[in-house]
Design an enzyme around this catalytic site. Structure first.
Site, PDB file in Angstrom:
ATOM      1  N   GLU A 191      30.873 -44.452  12.512  1.00  0.00           N
ATOM      2  CA  GLU A 191      29.721 -45.278  12.128  1.00  0.00           C
ATOM      3  C   GLU A 191      29.637 -45.427  10.612  1.00  0.00           C
ATOM      4  OE1 GLU A 191      26.282 -43.623  14.203  1.00  0.00           O
ATOM      5  OE2 GLU A 191      26.811 -44.759  15.995  1.00  0.00           O
ATOM      6  N   GLU A 289      30.418 -46.260  21.503  1.00  0.00           N
ATOM      7  CA  GLU A 289      29.364 -45.358  21.965  1.00  0.00           C
ATOM      8  C   GLU A 289      28.280 -46.192  22.630  1.00  0.00           C
ATOM      9  OE1 GLU A 289      27.577 -42.937  18.932  1.00  0.00           O
ATOM     10  OE2 GLU A 289      29.497 -42.356  18.060  1.00  0.00           O
TER      11      GLU A 289
END
Ligand code: CA
Length: 655
Positions: A191, A289
């Site tokens: 991320e 995710e």
């Protein structure tokens, strides 16, 4: 193929050869699993090699903490076996450089270093699942909120961090390679929205990204190289990242995104954003995710990211079926609405409670084995973690119950390719809250909103478990909330009845900005006497009645209105005032019934923002009588003259 050959040669010589590929017996079913109770509409066109994966980075810590997992027959079972048999074909694991303090105490979150990743990778490979390696390039959690460099890299320049990345990634991947782990994909950073390993300009970040890519290509040329970002809902950011990656000429294959529907926008947006990157830059794309809650309740005594009272988008009910529908729609979006969509990974679907008894008991395990999201030992590196350390923040998003038994949603990894269209039935009933006036009619709704297991919405007839006598008591029982249970479509329905006191005064707080329907009877010669808009001088809302007079003995007025159509009963009236410089005063509220005074109560003004409230109670009103409520104000004034503010008239039933 290589594996089969080795397996055969091992058989031929009768023993397992050291150093050759271990025996792989894929447990992933190649046919539809029968007997599931969840509804799932088949996703068309799912490629055979499409990654349907789960991140289980916390598994080793979970096991050390005593967590047991079970199969669908209720037998205790190795987690990797259960997952493979449910159709999970890929396992994802995060890797932190050094998630331990100087005394060897783990920071938590699974204490995932490369050694943990190797063990997880070996166990995944053994049952036929491939591995995704998620290098955070940090000593603990890296996400859009923080991208802290590993402690050992803190004083390095960006260029030096690049060298360190190359060395670290290369060495780590060599360990996986030596252990014969089947690595499908390696991501450089986690991320990494605008930062990685403590660097936040592309000029500096490029050293780290490029070094990571180089190490992956050298050690595992067959593995895909991925980058991973987290906020597809932020317009334009993904395109900007992809553009920057192109500018620095990063050699990578996959542009991956997190997608949590609570925060990350719509699937339409996700499809649009990732597809344009796939087309513009020729990259594969995937959801790295995602997850969804099956309950709002926490089960491990440590609060959850998605829990009661939070502010987030909830496009599906928090049910096991809701998890299935969320995952199914994400898979459908990646497969059918993006060019080169290659996978969807469910995040930490097995991170359940380590115990059933108390926070204290669980905390001991979290601290000892790193099975919570953070331990107190993380404090030195991550101040937030050191402050808020605790257990699983996603136990309500797991695909296992708190007892370690798989939820029906675990079967979705298999069923998404085949569909499982069981009969349509209600899956969740929307809770209802209705307000009713005291002494008014309580009308119960005849239908409730339902979400069906196929995610369609409908109204269902409802039966409420309440008697006429109970409703009559609510009608007269004062300001209170009541919970009524009911049944709709075979599910429990809940109605909250909020009994409120209806104020029978009109324009009671002057919020129309007008005087009407109040009557002003002005006996004095005030300089100012009007409805005023000023938040700071209002008791509620932003309007009130204002008066001021420079001269002495000049404030003398009444303000009143008539109330008709009342049912017979006993009532009460109140009104509030503040002000000052009044000299002698005669201020009171009053009530007339059919023109005859039924009561009055005195008020006084003292100084700014000292509101005085008076009540007249026990006013008996007969059917059809007219009530007049009002305030009488007479001030003799002192010095600069009297001034004041009047607000908040109330006329209600008096119980
Ligand atoms: Ca929790």
């Amino acid at each position: 193929m290589k594996k089969t050959v080795c397996f055969l040669s091992a058989l031929m010589i009768g023993v397992m050869c050291f150093g050759c590929v271990p025996k792989i017996e894929s447990l992933i079913p190649t046919e539809k699993l029968e007997g599931a109770s969840v509804f799932i509409k088949k996703v068309e066109n799912v490629p055979d090699d499409f990654m349907l994966g789960m991140d289980i980075s916390s598994v080793l810590s979970q096991e050390k903490s005593g967590v047991k997992y079970y199969d669908f027959d209720g037998n205790e079972c190795d987690l990797f076996t259960v997952l493979a048999k449910s159709g999970v074909n890929t396992i994802r694991v995060r890797v932190w450089n050094d998630p331990f303090d100087e005394n060897g105490n783990g920071f938590g979150g699974g204490n995932c270093d490369i050694n943990a990743a190797v063990e997880i990778g070996k166990r995944a490979t053994k049952v036929g699942m491939r591995l995704i390696v998620d290098f955070h390039l940090s000593d603990f959690w890296a996400d859009p909120g923080k991208q802290t460099a590993p402690r050992a890299w803190m004083d390095m320049t960006a260029e030096e961090k690049g060298d360190a990345t190359y060395g670290y990634v290369k060495e780590s991947l060599e360990k996986l390679k030596a252990a014969k782990v089947d690595v499908a994909l390696v991501q450089i950073g986690n991320e990494t929205d605008g930062a990685i390993a403590g660097e936040n300009t592309w000029e500096n970040m490029q050293y780290i990204f490029k070094a990571g890519s180089k190490a992956i290509r050298e050690v595992l040329p067959e593995a895909l190289v991925a980058v991973h970002f987290a906020n597809p809902e932020k317009a334009g950011t993904y395109m900007a990242y992809a553009h920057s990656l192109s500018e620095i000429e990063l050699d990578y294959d996959v542009f991956a995104s997190s997608y949590y529907p609570f925060w990350h926008g719509t699937l339409d947006n996700l499809a649009k954003v990732l597809n344009s990157i796939a087309i513009t830059y020729g990259k594969k794309v995937m959801v790295m995710e995602t997850s969804y809650a099956f309950t709002e309740e926490d089960t491990d005594f440590s609060g959850n990211t998605i829990g009661e009272g939070g502010t987030f988008t909830k496009p599906y009910p928090f049910t096991v079926q809701g998890q299935v529908n969320e995952f199914r729609d994400v898979v459908d979006t990646v497969v059918n609405r993006m060019r080169d969509g290659i996978g969807v990974i469910y995040w930490e679907g097995a991170w359940i409670t380590v115990g059933q008894n108390s926070w204290e008991e669980n905390s001991e395990l979290w601290e000892k084995y790193g099975s919570g999201w953070a331990t107190r030992f993380a404090a030195a590196y991550d101040p937030d973690a050191g402050k808020y350390y605790g257990g699983s923040a996603v136990d309500n998003q797991a695909l296992f119950g708190p007892d370690g038994k798989p939820l029906e949603s675990l079967r979705m990894f298999n069923l998404v390719k085949y569909g499982n269209e069981v009969p349509v039935k209600a899956d969740a009933i929307e809770d209802i809250t209705l307000s009713f006036d005291l002494y008014g009619e309580i009308t119960l709704p005849g239908t409730v909103k339902a979400v069906m297991n196929d995610d369609s919405k409908t109204e269902l007839p409802v039966v409420w478990n309440v008697t006429e006598a109970e409703l009559a008591n609510m009608r007269t029982g004062g300001v209170k909330k009541y919970r009524i249970e009911g049944e709709a479509g075979g599910l429990a329905a809940r109605l909250t009845i909020d009994m409120v006191e209806h104020n029978l005064v009109m324009n009671d707080s002057f919020e129309t900005g007008q005087l009407d329907p109040w009557r002003l009877i002005d006996r004095g010669h005030e300089n100012e006497l009007y409805v005023e808009k000023k938040l700071s001088d209002s008791l509620s809302g932003q309007y009130h009645m204002h008066f001021w007079s420079a001269a002495e003995d000049s404030v003398d007025f009444s303000l009143e209105q008539d109330i008709t159509g009342l049912e017979a009963g006993t009532y009460k009236f109140s009104m509030s005032i503040m002000g000052g410089d009044s000299g002698e005063t005669e201020i009171y509220i009053y009530v007339l019934v059919d023109g005859v005074e039924a009561g009055r109560a005195p008020l006084k003004i003292t100084y700014y923002n000292e509101w005085d409230t008076a009540w007249v109670t026990g006013i008996v009103v007969g059917e059809g009588q007219t009530v007049t409520v009002g305030i009488f104000v007479k001030c003799h004034g002192a010095g600069a003259g009297a001034w004041g503010k009047i607000d908040d008239a109330k006329f209600n039933h008096d119980n």
